[in-house]
Design an enzyme around this catalytic site. Structure first.
Site, PDB file in Angstrom:
ATOM      1  N   GLY A   3      57.107  47.463  39.167  1.00 38.14           N
ATOM      2  CA  GLY A   3      56.615  47.396  40.537  1.00 38.14           C
ATOM      3  C   GLY A   3      57.232  48.493  41.383  1.00 38.14           C
ATOM      4  N   CYS A  55      61.063  47.508  33.637  1.00 37.14           N
ATOM      5  CA  CYS A  55      61.272  48.399  34.770  1.00 37.14           C
ATOM      6  C   CYS A  55      61.719  47.610  36.004  1.00 37.14           C
ATOM      7  CB  CYS A  55      60.027  49.229  35.014  1.00 37.14           C
ATOM      8  SG  CYS A  55      60.385  50.705  35.951  1.00 37.14           S
ATOM      9  N   TYR A  56      60.885  47.506  37.048  1.00 37.95           N
ATOM     10  CA  TYR A  56      61.284  46.662  38.184  1.00 37.95           C
ATOM     11  C   TYR A  56      61.656  45.266  37.674  1.00 37.95           C
ATOM     12  CZ  TYR A  56      61.305  44.175  42.614  1.00 37.95           C
ATOM     13  OH  TYR A  56      61.677  43.411  43.694  1.00 37.95           O
ATOM     14  N   HIS A  79      58.517  51.555  30.000  1.00 36.71           N
ATOM     15  CA  HIS A  79      57.268  50.791  29.932  1.00 36.71           C
ATOM     16  C   HIS A  79      56.739  50.765  28.492  1.00 36.71           C
ATOM     17  CE1 HIS A  79      56.428  50.211  34.241  1.00 36.71           C
ATOM     18  NE2 HIS A  79      57.165  51.296  34.376  1.00 36.71           N
ATOM     19  N   GLU A 121      54.312  49.115  27.394  1.00 38.70           N
ATOM     20  CA  GLU A 121      52.874  48.842  27.342  1.00 38.70           C
ATOM     21  C   GLU A 121      52.020  50.097  27.335  1.00 38.70           C
ATOM     22  OE1 GLU A 121      55.002  48.052  29.617  1.00 38.70           O
ATOM     23  OE2 GLU A 121      54.291  48.383  31.661  1.00 38.70           O
ATOM     24  N   ASP A 160      27.900  42.783  29.117  1.00 43.79           N
ATOM     25  CA  ASP A 160      28.433  41.549  29.706  1.00 43.79           C
ATOM     26  C   ASP A 160      27.354  40.479  29.843  1.00 43.79           C
ATOM     27  OD1 ASP A 160      30.512  43.295  29.947  1.00 43.79           O
ATOM     28  OD2 ASP A 160      30.222  43.616  32.098  1.00 43.79           O
ATOM     29  N   SER A 181      24.505  40.318  28.398  1.00 42.16           N
ATOM     30  CA  SER A 181      23.909  39.959  27.104  1.00 42.16           C
ATOM     31  C   SER A 181      24.778  38.958  26.355  1.00 42.16           C
ATOM     32  CB  SER A 181      23.723  41.201  26.219  1.00 42.16           C
ATOM     33  OG  SER A 181      22.843  42.098  26.842  1.00 42.16           O
ATOM     34  N   LYS A 229      36.892  43.693  28.462  1.00 42.20           N
ATOM     35  CA  LYS A 229      35.638  44.230  27.917  1.00 42.20           C
ATOM     36  C   LYS A 229      35.638  44.301  26.380  1.00 42.20           C
ATOM     37  CE  LYS A 229      31.756  46.629  29.174  1.00 42.20           C
ATOM     38  NZ  LYS A 229      30.931  46.395  30.365  1.00 42.20           N
TER      39      LYS A 229
HETATM   40  N1  ATP Z   1      17.984  45.160  35.647  1.00 39.36           N
HETATM   41  C1  ATP Z   1      18.656  44.010  35.800  1.00 39.36           C
HETATM   42  N2  ATP Z   1      18.039  42.821  35.630  1.00 39.36           N
HETATM   43  C2  ATP Z   1      18.700  41.662  35.788  1.00 39.36           C
HETATM   44  N3  ATP Z   1      19.995  41.593  36.111  1.00 39.36           N
HETATM   45  C3  ATP Z   1      20.668  42.730  36.290  1.00 39.36           C
HETATM   46  C4  ATP Z   1      20.044  44.002  36.138  1.00 39.36           C
HETATM   47  N4  ATP Z   1      20.973  44.958  36.360  1.00 39.36           N
HETATM   48  C5  ATP Z   1      22.124  44.323  36.631  1.00 39.36           C
HETATM   49  N5  ATP Z   1      21.956  42.978  36.588  1.00 39.36           N
HETATM   50  C6  ATP Z   1      22.959  41.938  36.838  1.00 39.36           C
HETATM   51  O1  ATP Z   1      24.082  42.523  37.503  1.00 39.36           O
HETATM   52  C7  ATP Z   1      25.267  42.314  36.744  1.00 39.36           C
HETATM   53  C8  ATP Z   1      26.233  43.471  36.937  1.00 39.36           C
HETATM   54  O2  ATP Z   1      25.759  44.643  36.268  1.00 39.36           O
HETATM   55  P1  ATP Z   1      26.731  45.483  35.342  1.00 39.36           P
HETATM   56  O3  ATP Z   1      26.042  46.743  34.976  1.00 39.36           O
HETATM   57  O4  ATP Z   1      28.059  45.568  36.020  1.00 39.36           O
HETATM   58  O5  ATP Z   1      26.970  44.556  34.046  1.00 39.36           O
HETATM   59  P2  ATP Z   1      26.154  44.521  32.675  1.00 39.36           P
HETATM   60  O6  ATP Z   1      24.879  45.254  32.843  1.00 39.36           O
HETATM   61  O7  ATP Z   1      26.034  43.103  32.209  1.00 39.36           O
HETATM   62  O8  ATP Z   1      27.095  45.237  31.641  1.00 39.36           O
HETATM   63  P3  ATP Z   1      27.443  46.805  31.558  1.00 39.36           P
HETATM   64  O9  ATP Z   1      28.666  46.959  32.442  1.00 39.36           O
HETATM   65  O10 ATP Z   1      27.759  47.004  30.125  1.00 39.36           O
HETATM   66  O11 ATP Z   1      26.284  47.592  32.040  1.00 39.36           O
HETATM   67  C9  ATP Z   1      24.784  42.140  35.318  1.00 39.36           C
HETATM   68  O12 ATP Z   1      25.730  41.419  34.518  1.00 39.36           O
HETATM   69  C10 ATP Z   1      23.486  41.375  35.522  1.00 39.36           C
HETATM   70  O13 ATP Z   1      23.762  39.996  35.684  1.00 39.36           O
HETATM   71  N1  GLN Z   2      58.016  51.470  37.752  1.00 38.89           N
HETATM   72  C1  GLN Z   2      58.862  50.577  38.301  1.00 38.89           C
HETATM   73  O1  GLN Z   2      58.815  49.383  38.027  1.00 38.89           O
HETATM   74  C2  GLN Z   2      59.807  51.164  39.315  1.00 38.89           C
HETATM   75  C3  GLN Z   2      60.898  50.225  39.731  1.00 38.89           C
HETATM   76  C4  GLN Z   2      61.687  50.738  40.927  1.00 38.89           C
HETATM   77  N2  GLN Z   2      60.859  50.805  42.084  1.00 38.89           N
HETATM   78  C5  GLN Z   2      62.290  52.121  40.614  1.00 38.89           C
HETATM   79  O2  GLN Z   2      61.869  53.116  41.141  1.00 38.89           O
HETATM   80  O3  GLN Z   2      63.196  52.179  39.827  1.00 38.89           O
END
Ligand code: ATP
Ligand code: GLN
Ligand code: XMP
Ligand code: MG
Length: 520
Positions: free
Chosen positions: A59, A86-87, A177, A179, A234, A236, A376
């Site tokens: 942080g 870290c923090y 870190h 991660e 998503d 689908s 995702k």
């Molecule tokens: N052409 C469409 N017809 C029906 N719903 C849609 C359409 N376009 C978007 N949406 C709705 O909006 C939501 C958000 O769209 P978004 O593009 O973020 O997600 P996604 O299409 O499911 O996945 P991806 O991020 O892979 O494109 C979708 O999950 C869907 O529910």
């Molecule tokens: N990346 C961090 O978590 C930083 C911790 C703290 N702020 C530092 O500078 O040491």
């Protein structure tokens, strides 16, 4: 809170930029974890969450500053392993009686090397096979005195206590870190930590599928669910999962706004009707959308018009099918995480990303969100588990407003047709060269400029287009994809030869930031 009884790990977020990566590393180890901001994690919260282990994220604050974020005192009394990063290390030391300082020569940003002490630590199994280990640091403060009970297991030039641990209590704290990608052996450290904490690695997609189906059945009962289905990953995966749970109580609505790609509607509707025999309304609304967008060139106005029409169309179809009590959405975990924000004010809106968010209130429906605990790539794994074809699972994200935001300025049917053809050639090239899966998103934008060319000894005056291809992990930042000149040359030639209306091709090499992925 959580809806299943897998072993749970709690990540307390102190506002690090990379907290989500901790969760990613753990999920890869089949460990279920949740991120919660420090200010909501109280002793009561801990009792209800009942974590099997806890991680403190990094942080931006300094632990000795007024009002520095703190974990609840009770966390150290739970009797479960804790890892501070870290923090997180600094705050653990401060809480347990150590000291943290900022002073000359205590900062490290970027790559650093940690060398081991003679003592061995189970947390470090597989580490130090060479005599030092590369890690990624990002700190200005450092621990200057460790808390009673702790020992030092690794040092770096500016962090004398880079790795510390109290084996008795199973408390560990590191200054770097683990991660991030730049700590190459970082995953190993998390693996050792969860093994020490007794995690069974019971978070698998097979198990998730069964549980999610049961939960959907419990929630929905004999009610009706509708789902906006774009054919994106998503929506689908959500649709197929819900269909498996409740069959024909689910109806999907696919909206063709006239801004989809070449053959996209046929592919999406065909796949869902043939493979899943799923009740699906194919709403051809291109006249409505393109009519309302006529003459509009401002990007945000385009988004607002499209968003409003989506809702209108959806409501109309829902009414026609007799209504529904539930609305299904493909909300993912990153949309849900309530991360700590230190910006101190509302952040600037760069683009208003549309989803069908206004719907639930307007239509008075309850939400069904079976993916809200997943990242995702986990959604993709679930899609595979459900047998969705690879061609759907691997698809690049496609924005809700579709080609409208890839056609800067005014949208016309003629421009959209040209754009669809050029995009199809470009994607075909990318697939032929085996590059599709290496790229996060690739598309063509048709530019609002016409340029002069010469073809077959004649003059042309046609549109210019821009190719875009980026790599990214989450769409938040991105780099342009380094195609070879040969690939670019071949693609430009094909587009100009095969797509009437385009006589010039450029390649966009802007990263994000400062650019964005889409052109509008
Ligand atoms: N052409 C469409 N017809 C029906 N719903 C849609 C359409 N376009 C978007 N949406 C709705 O909006 C939501 C958000 O769209 P978004 O593009 O973020 O997600 P996604 O299409 O499911 O996945 P991806 O991020 O892979 O494109 C979708 O999950 C869907 O529910
Ligand atoms: N990346 C961090 O978590 C930083 C911790 C703290 N702020 C530092 O500078 O040491
Ligand atoms: O559903 C959506 N509605 C939108 O209005 C929208 N604008 C951008 N995007 C997608 O979001 C990601 C980041 O895009 P930007 O870098 O252009 O902001 C990329 O994946 C973009 O395709 C959208 N998705
Ligand atoms: Mg989409």
């Amino acid at each position: 809170m959580h809806t299943h009884d897998h072993d749970r790990l709690l990540i307390i977020d102190f506002g690090s930029q990379v907290t989500q990566l901790i969760a990613r590393r753990l999920r890869e180890l089949n460990v279920y974890c949740e991120i919660h901001p420090f200010n909501i994690v109280t002793d009561a919260f801990l009792a209800e969450f009942a974590p099997k282990a806890v991680i403190f994220s990094g942080g931006p604050a300094s632990v000795f500053a007024d009002g520095a974020p703190m974990p609840p005192k009770g966390v150290f009394e739970l009797g479960v392993p804790i890892l501070g990063i870290c923090y997180g290390q600094q705050v653990m030391m401060q809480c347990l009686g150590g000291k943290v300082e900022r002073g000359h020569g205590t900062a490290e940003f970027g790559r650093a090397f940690v060398t081991p002490q003679t003592r061995r630590l189970a947390l470090l199994q597989g580490w130090f096979e060479a005599d030092r280990e590369q890690v990624w640091m990002s700190h200005g403060d450092h621990v200057s005195e460790i808390a009673p009970g702790f020992e030092v297991y690794g040092t770096s030039p500016n962090a004398p206590f880079a790795i510390t641990g109290d084996i008795e209590r199973n408390f560990y704290a590191v200054q770097f870190h683990p991660e991030v990608h730049h700590t190459p052996n970082g995953s190993k450290l998390y693996e050792n930590f969860v093994r020490l904490a007794g995690f069974r690695g019971d978070w698998t997609m097979g198990a998730y599928r069964e549980e999610a189906i049961q939960r959907i059945r419990d929630q929905v009962g004999s009610g009706r669910v509708i789902c906006a289905l774009s054919g994106g990953v998503d929506s689908s995966v959500a649709a197929v999962l819900i269909h498996e749970a409740i069959g024909d109580q689910l109806t999907c609505v696919y909206v063709d706004h006239g801004l989809m790609r070449k053959n996209e509607s046929e592919q999406v509707v065909g796949m869902f009707r043939e493979h899943y025999n799923l009740p699906l309304i194919h709403a051809d609304e291109s006249d409505l959308f393109l009519g309302k967008l006529d003459g509009v060139s401002d990007p945000e106005t385009k988004r607002k018009i499209i968003g409003g029409l989506f809702i209108e169309v959806f409501e109309r179809h829902a009414r026609e099918m007799g209504g529904a009590e539930f609305l299904a959405q493909g909300t993912l975990y990153p949309d849900v995480i309530e991360s700590v924000s230190f910006s101190g004010g509302p952040s600037v809106t760069i683009k208003s990303h549309h989803n069908v968010g206004g719907l639930p209130e307007r239509m008075n429906m309850q939400l069904v969100e079976p993916l809200r605990e997943l990242f995702k790539d986990e959604v993709r794994a679930l899609g595979r588990e459900l047998g969705l074809p690879e061609s759907f699972i691997g698809r690049h994200p496609f924005p809700g407003p579709g080609l409208a935001i890839r056609c800067p300025g005014e949208i016309t049917r003629a421009k959209l047709d040209i754009l669809r053809e050029a995009d199809a050639v470009y994607i075909d090239q990318i697939r032929k060269h085996g590059l599709y899966d290496e790229i996060w998103q690739a598309f063509v934008a048709i530019l609002p400029v016409r340029t002069v060319g010469v073809m077959g000894d004649g003059r042309t005056y046609d549109f210019a287009c821009a190719l875009r291809a980026v790599t990214s992990v989450d769409g938040m930042t991105a780099d342009y994809y380094p195609f070879s000149h040969e690939f670019l040359g071949e693609t430009a030639t094909r587009i100009i030869n095969e797509v009437p209306g385009i006589n010039r091709v450029t390649y966009d090499i802007t990263s994000k930031p400062p650019g964005t992925i889409e052109w509008e």
